[in-house]
Each structure stands twice: as structure tokens, then as C-alpha cells.
Enzyme design. Structure first.
Site, PDB file in Angstrom:
ATOM      1  CD  GLU A 292     -40.716 -25.110  14.692  1.00 41.41           C
ATOM      2  OE1 GLU A 292     -41.788 -24.611  15.066  1.00 41.41           O
ATOM      3  OE2 GLU A 292     -40.401 -25.192  13.498  1.00 41.41           O
ATOM      4  CG  HIS A 313     -37.545 -56.427  16.518  1.00 40.33           C
ATOM      5  ND1 HIS A 313     -37.183 -57.741  16.659  1.00 40.33           N
ATOM      6  CD2 HIS A 313     -38.621 -56.239  17.327  1.00 40.33           C
ATOM      7  CE1 HIS A 313     -38.019 -58.340  17.496  1.00 40.33           C
ATOM      8  NE2 HIS A 313     -38.899 -57.443  17.915  1.00 40.33           N
ATOM      9  CE  LYS A 427     -39.114 -20.699   7.069  1.00 46.31           C
ATOM     10  NZ  LYS A 427     -40.061 -19.917   7.849  1.00 46.31           N
TER      11      LYS A 427
HETATM   12  O1  PA5 Z   1     -44.712 -23.712  15.005  1.00 48.83           O
HETATM   13  C1  PA5 Z   1     -44.468 -22.921  14.117  1.00 48.83           C
HETATM   14  O2  PA5 Z   1     -44.644 -21.709  14.244  1.00 48.83           O
HETATM   15  C2  PA5 Z   1     -43.972 -23.398  12.775  1.00 48.83           C
HETATM   16  O3  PA5 Z   1     -43.712 -24.756  12.787  1.00 48.83           O
HETATM   17  C3  PA5 Z   1     -44.979 -23.082  11.697  1.00 48.83           C
HETATM   18  O4  PA5 Z   1     -46.196 -23.716  12.015  1.00 48.83           O
HETATM   19  C4  PA5 Z   1     -44.496 -23.531  10.312  1.00 48.83           C
HETATM   20  O5  PA5 Z   1     -43.262 -22.991  10.036  1.00 48.83           O
HETATM   21  C5  PA5 Z   1     -45.501 -23.101   9.250  1.00 48.83           C
HETATM   22  O6  PA5 Z   1     -45.681 -21.721   9.286  1.00 48.83           O
HETATM   23  P1  PA5 Z   1     -46.911 -21.022   8.587  1.00 48.83           P
HETATM   24  O7  PA5 Z   1     -48.155 -21.484   9.248  1.00 48.83           O
HETATM   25  O8  PA5 Z   1     -46.674 -19.559   8.795  1.00 48.83           O
HETATM   26  O9  PA5 Z   1     -46.875 -21.400   7.143  1.00 48.83           O
END
Ligand code: PA5
Length: 437
Positions: A292, A313, A427
Site C-alpha cells: 500500500e 515444494h 470500493k
Molecule cells: O493502511 C491503511 O490505511 C489501510 O490498510 C487501513 O488500515 C484499512 O483500509 C482499514 O481502514 P480503517 O481502519 O479506516 O477501517
């Protein structure tokens, strides 16, 4: 002074990169380091994690431990509801520090079982979880920074409903803890109206950098681990990485630079490897952190993971002889907690007496050495993190090390390592399909 938890080794990588490139890129690396530590880079409103180990309220760990003890006293099971950064860190640390089988726990290691929800949309998963909760005393921790993420919100609605039916509306309130933003989001509003206990996720710490906040610390404390030792490990690593910009003395700079140089040589996949299966979820956490943070603007190393020797394996053939686009980073554990020896056998029908009296760890280490030699010869460069042992301090130090390296990696690529605009696309499509207004 170098830390006592782990060291970084890039010797099986240098031959893949010419020296001139290494020297040229060091200026770029020094710039990335300066951007990070002077807080001048992209996304600098999300750098709270950098000083968090020394900046957090000194009473916070105690408050977390008290809440953990309270929940533990009324629960056989605690369900942690969250996704992405609100889920993976806690799971990674708990799996890393726990024995492999609940049945092999010593009496003093018996703490509530931590189960997870809200990290998928599986109907069967929730159905099965509800069946478990029918039979167990339980509590819920719901974690969402935005307070609006669909997967955990759905799971929470279902589990809260179950909790209210099982314990009654009033008692259920004392079994629910919300961890969310200080002011914003539906979860904060709901927690206020319903009267749940709450912890705050600092504004300047993004989800995937939040494991050392209550997001990770509360579930980890309930599972029986020493969160103060974890924070201490992170503090030591912070001191080490902030105290020097000298390449030879800063492991995060070394790791970030070699990843970057390998990427520029066409090694676009990083396979994070461990020979200890309990590191599986730590690798999942690493994948999320780096994926990310770096994967944007048409760039970024694809973070992958494997557990060896299991995956030798399955993936071993590809790594040895498939397309040459990957390098490995090996999490090499030097010391297991326990000792299991291979017995000798008079008949030796399985022809294994040549291994008699050797420990499994010793054989695992030989497998690791042999694999490294084979893969490096096969042109899959290896980076290595030599971890002395797995414990709370090491875990905290590793988390801080990877967070720091990841931020440096993002700045080397020129991207903002703290946002994730691409996650919105799926989303939006899903909301349209579901008819959300
Ligand atoms: O690193 C990030 O920002 C994301 O992976 C969030 O942690 C994830 O989308 C969950 O978001 P939230 O804590 O707002 O529910």
C-alpha cells in the site's frame, strides 16, 4: 551501538549491482533520509509513528493493560474486528509470539483466545464464528480509523447484535471496546452514543503504521504479551535509525537502497521468506505495509511472501528457474525456543541415522544455507535479516525497522508512502453495485 535483536546482511546481493550505481544512488538515499527525518516529504502529516515510541502518553500502556485484564477476566474469546492496518499487525505479533498449538500452552500462558473478523466478506466465516460465540464467554474489539470501512462495519453489526442477544443490551456494552479516530467517523459517534470504552488512533498515524498504538497493543496485551517490552524494542530501533545517516551503520538505509537498486535492475518482486511458519502473518503485515505504501503511480516492488521449506515444494522450482524478476529477503531466525532432537534407530530403515542427534533447527539452518546458495546461483539475489530470537522486544524493533525502511523506500521512488488512493476504486464499484446512496 548496534541493537541486540537483528542484523541486516546484503552480501548475497552486491554482485548483482555494480559499485558505481551503489555510490551514485547513495545521494538519493541521503535525500530520502533527510526528507523523512526533517518531516519535509510527501504525506508528512502522517509521520506520527516515527516518534510514537517515545511520544506516547506514558500512562497509555498501563491503561491498555488494565483494559486487557478487564476483558480477559470476562472472556474466553476476544474477537478483534478490523481489516488491513486495523487487523494485520495484531495478528502478526500474536502468531509470532504464541506457541503453535493452543493445547501446548503452559498454564500461565492461558489467556483468552483472540479470533479475528471483519477482514473478509465470507458468510460461512461469520456463521461459523457465531457458532463458536454461542458456546463461549466473549468480548468484542472493533477497530477502524475511518470508522466507516464496510467489511468491519458489517461484521460488527452482526456480532454486536449477537452480543446484545446473549448478554442483554446493558451488559453487552461492557463487552465492547472501540478503537477509532478521536472525533470523526460513524464508529466514534456510535461509541459515544452507546457508551463503549474507547481508545484513540492518533490522527497522524495511518492504519498500516499503527500496530504500536492501541490498534495492535490492546489485542496483543489480551493475548498475554508484554507490550512495554515491545515498545522498548521499537524505541531502541528508533534511536539506532535516527542516530546516524552513515550508510554502513544504518540498516534501514541499507535495506531501502538495495531494494531500490534491485528494482531498477528489473527485480520487481520481493519475496519475503521465513523458515519459521509462525512468521506467516508477519509477512502478511509486511506485504500490506509495502504494497500500500509503494505501489502507486505505475511503480513499486510487488511484495510477496513464502514459508520455507514448505513452499520450496511449490514455489521452489519457479524461484530457481522461472522468470528472473524476483529477489528474496530472508527473515533468518538464529535461535528457536525449544529443542527437538532426531533419535537414532538401530534398524535405520529410513536411512536417516546420518542425522541422529541433530536438532531440527540445525537441519532447518542447513536447508536455509543450501537454498540461499542455490537461489543466488540461480540469479535470485538474497537480502537477509538475521534475527537472534523471537520475543516482544525483537518484534517491536522489527516493526519499527520495516516502517522506517518502507517510508524511505517510498521517498526513493518519489511517491507518498502514507496514502492509498487506489483502494477507493473497488470500493466505489462495490457501493454502486450495492446501491449505496
Ligand atoms: O493502511 C491503511 O490505511 C489501510 O490498510 C487501513 O488500515 C484499512 O483500509 C482499514 O481502514 P480503517 O481502519 O479506516 O477501517
Amino acid at each position: 551501538m548496534p541493537n541486540k535483536y537483528f542484523t541486516f546482511n546484503y552480501k548475497d546481493c552486491v554482485t548483482f549491482i555494480d559499485e558505481q550505481k551503489q555510490t551514485e544512488s547513495q545521494n538519493k538515499l541521503a535525500n530520502a533520509y533527510d526528507l523523512l527525518v526533517t518531516k519535509q516529504g510527501k504525506g508528512n502529516d502522517f509521520l506520527g509513528w516515527m516518534d510514537w515510541p517515545v511520544d506516547m502518553d506514558i500512562f497509555l500502556p498501563q491503561r491498555i493493560k488494565e483494559e486487557a485484564d478487564r476483558l480477559a477476566s470476562i472472556s474466553e474469546v476476544v474477537v478483534v474486528i478490523g481489516i488491513g492496518g486495523s487487523y494485520l499487525g495484531a495478528r502478526a505479533v500474536i502468531e509470532m509470539l504464541s506457541p503453535y498449538f493452543p493445547e501446548s500452552k503452559l498454564p500461565h500462558e492461558n489467556h483468552p483466545q483472540i479470533l479475528f473478523a471483519g477482514h473478509n466478506l465470507s458468510e460461512d466465516y461469520l456463521f461459523d464464528l457465531l457458532k463458536v460465540l454461542d458456546q463461549k464467554e466473549y468480548s468484542l474489539i472493533v477497530i477502524s480509523k475511518s470508522g466507516t470501512t464496510t467489511e468491519p462495519a458489517i461484521a460488527f453489526r452482526i456480532l454486536k447484535n449477537h452480543c446484545e442477544k446473549k448478554y442483554g443490551k446493558e451488559d453487552s456494552v461492557s463487552r465492547i471496546v472501540a478503537i477509532t479516530d478521536e472525533n470523526r467517523g460513524a464508529l466514534r459517534e456510535m461509541a459515544g452514543k452507546e457508551g463503549f470504552a474507547t481508545f484513540t488512533i492518533p490522527d497522524d498515524i495511518g492504519g498500516r503504521y499503527s500496530v504500536l498504538t492501541p490498534v495492535g497493543l490492546l489485542p496483543i496485551a489480551i493475548a498475554g504479551f508484554d507490550i512495554e517490552r515491545m515498545i522498548f524494542g521499537a524505541k531502541i530501533m528508533r534511536e539506532e535509525l535516527l542516530s546516524t545517516k552513515t550508510f554502513g551503520e544504518n540498516m534501514a538505509m541499507q535495506y531501502a537502497l538495495f531494494r531500490y537498486l534491485l528494482y531498477n535492475k528489473g527485480k520487481t518482486v520481493e519475496l519475503m521468506v521465513a523458515y519459521e511458519p509462525k512468521l506467516f502473518y508477519f509477512i502478511e503485515w509486511f506485504k500490506q505495509l509495502f504494497g500500500e505504501s509503494e505501489g502507486k503511480e505505475g511503480m513499486g516492488i510487488f511484495p510477496a511472501g513464502a514459508i520455507f521449506t514448505t513452499d520450496l515444494h511449490s514455489l521452489g522450482q519457479y524461484i530457481q528457474e522461472g522468470e528472473r524478476m524476483l529477489f528474496e529477503t530472508v527473515l533468518s531466525l538464529k535461535q528457536n525456543q525449544h529443542f527437538v532432537e532426531i533419535p537414532t534407530n538401530d534398524k535405520n530403515l529410513d536411512k536417516l541415522n546420518y542425522l541422529s542427534h541433530r536438532s531440527i533447527q540445525n537441519i532447518n539452518h542447513m536447508a536455509e544455507q543450501g537454498t540461499r546458495m542455490a537461489h543466488v546461483t540461480g540469479k535470485a539475489p538474497n537480502l537477509q535479516i538475521d534475527i537472534l530470537r523471537i520475543d516482544e522486544e525483537t518484534t517491536g524493533a522489527l516493526i519499527y525497522f520495516f516502517e522506517f525502511s518502507c517510508a524511505l523506500g517510498g521517498y526513493l521512488l518519489g511517491v507518498n508512502p502514507f496514502d492509498q488512493p487506489g483502494v477507493e476504486t473497488y470500493k466505489n464499484n462495490m457501493f454502486k453495485l450495492l446501491g449505496k446512496e
